[in-house]
Every structure is written in structure tokens, then in C-alpha cells.
Design a protein around this motif. Structure first.
Motif: not given
Length: 231
Positions: A15-20, A39-40, A45-51, A69-74
Motif C-alpha cells: 500500500p505504500w509503494l504508489k504514494p511513495m 530537507e525531506c 512506510l507505515d504512516c504513508i504520508g508526506p516526506a 531514505q531517498i537519495r538523489r542521482s542526476s
């Protein structure tokens, strides 16, 4: 970003994949905007809310929650394989190595033009891929599930063979601790000592224990006192 339809089989998609995948990351936190480095780049994955930012995680509310944790690449959002593979099956998605860590992209990166020699592309956004992959991101695999009923994000339970292979790989990747060797066990003049943190030291014996000392039985005749011949 690919439009994530609702026709995917919900039991095969967490359930958390699409919102993420739809969440905006790397934006200032609304709650801790005045704090430094707010920075967010976290997602619960349990709250399924904003970053969330690092200050949000200090709240006891998320103490026992699953957070990635989400990271950035290019300028694209990525997540480490070691984190996301704990919760979903990412087979079929091409992985990349960035800063010595395996990652996967969250959403597709359309590539209408390809270089010469490209033989395989993402089934959704046409990104160039290696031959043994079908998708370039989590979002593209999600889109592929609408076409292929055999795809799933659900983790399959490990069989006894998988557990066996896993234990073997864990053991092989763990360095063995050298035993403390006595002088009689020294090999090629070297021995290992745990007391010295595994450093090697040389033995002081010059002969092998199996080699007998060489004894010389040759004796030299002592010369006598020289005498003058009589006249």
C-alpha cells in the motif's frame, strides 16, 4: 513520472509503494522549516504520508516504524537496494552502483533516442537496459504489472535451499580468525599471533625441526715445535 493506474492487483503491490512514488522529496520540511538541514528525504512506510526530515524522525511516533531514505542521482530519486529489497521484490529492475552502493530508481526516465547497438530497453519508458532486465525503475515495473500478470512485488518466502546458500555466502564473506600458532606449527618461517592483532612475526629458528644438525668429524693434526737440524 508514469501514471500509476489502479488496475494493478492490489494484493501484489504494497500500500505504500504508489504514494511513495508520487511523493515530492528534497523539499523543505513544513514543520521544521527554520531548522538547519531540514530537507525531506525520508519516507515512513507505515504512516504513508508526506516526506519526512531528520527532525521528524526524532518524534517517538515513528520509533518502531519502517523508514527508508531517498537519495538523489542526476536529479532523479533513488533508493538503495539494501533498504528496499527488505520489503518488496525488485527482480526485473536494473540496478546501478553509485558511491559504492547498489541503487534502483523510483520512477522512469524516458529515453526516446538510443545509441547504436542498443538491443534491450525498458518496457515502459524505453530507457536503455542491459539484456537481463525488463524495467529501469520501481514505477516502470508497477506499470508493467498491468500488462504482465506474472509480475509481482510480493516477496516470495525463502526455501531451505535459499537459506543454505545465504548462510554459505555469509560465511565465505566473513574473514576467518587466525589461530595462535606455536613455534612448532610455524610455516615457512612465519606464524600468526592473535595477541598482536593478527600481525605476522618471523620465527627465530634457523633449522627445520626435521633437519638434523650437521656435525663434522674431521680433525686437523697440530703441528709440532720446529727444531733446527744438527750440524
Amino acid at each position: 513520472m508514469i501514471e500509476l493506474g489502479s488496475s494493478c492487483r492490489e494484493e501484489l503491490v504494497p500500500p505504500w509503494l504508489k504514494p511513495m512514488l508520487r511523493t515530492s522529496f528534497f523539499v523543505p520540511c513544513d514543520v521544521h522549516a527554520d531548522a538547519n538541514k531540514s530537507e525531506c528525504n525520508m519516507y515512513c512506510l507505515d504512516c504513508i504520508g508526506p516526506a519526512l526530515c531528520s527532525y521528524c524522525l526524532r518524534d517517538q511516533y515513528h520509533k518502531n516504524h519502517r523508514v527508508v531514505q531517498i537519495r538523489r542521482s542526476s536529479y532523479h530519486n533513488v533508493i538503495r537496494v539494501s533498504e528496499v529489497s527488505k520489503f518488496i521484490d525488485i527482480s526485473g529492475i536494473q540496478t546501478y552502483v553509485i558511491n559504492s552502493a547498489k541503487i534502483v530508481f523510483l520512477n522512469g526516465r524516458p529515453q526516446p533516442r538510443h545509441g547504436k547497438g542498443v538491443t534491450n530497453t525498458c518496457e515502459i519508458c524505453c530507457r536503455s537496459l542491459l539484456d537481463n532486465f525488463r524495467f529501469c525503475s520501481l514505477g516502470c515495473k508497477l506499470g508493467g504489472m498491468q500488462r504482465d500478470p506474472g509480475l509481482t512485488f510480493a516477496l516470495r518466502p525463502k526455501t531451505s535451499r535459499d537459506w543454505l546458500h545465504g548462510s554459505e555466502s555469509d560465511e565465505s564473506s566473513t574473514p576467518r580468525k587466525f589461530r595462535k600458532m606455536s613455534p612448532a606449527m610455524a610455516i615457512d618461517g612465519w606464524r600468526w599471533s592473535d595477541d598482536e592483532g593478527g600481525r605476522s612475526t618471523t620465527t627465530t629458528t634457523s633449522n627445520s625441526p626435521a633437519t638434523s644438525p650437521v656435525i663434522s668429524y674431521r680433525t686437523s693434526r697440530r703441528k709440532g715445535i720446529p727444531r733446527r737440524a744438527p750440524f
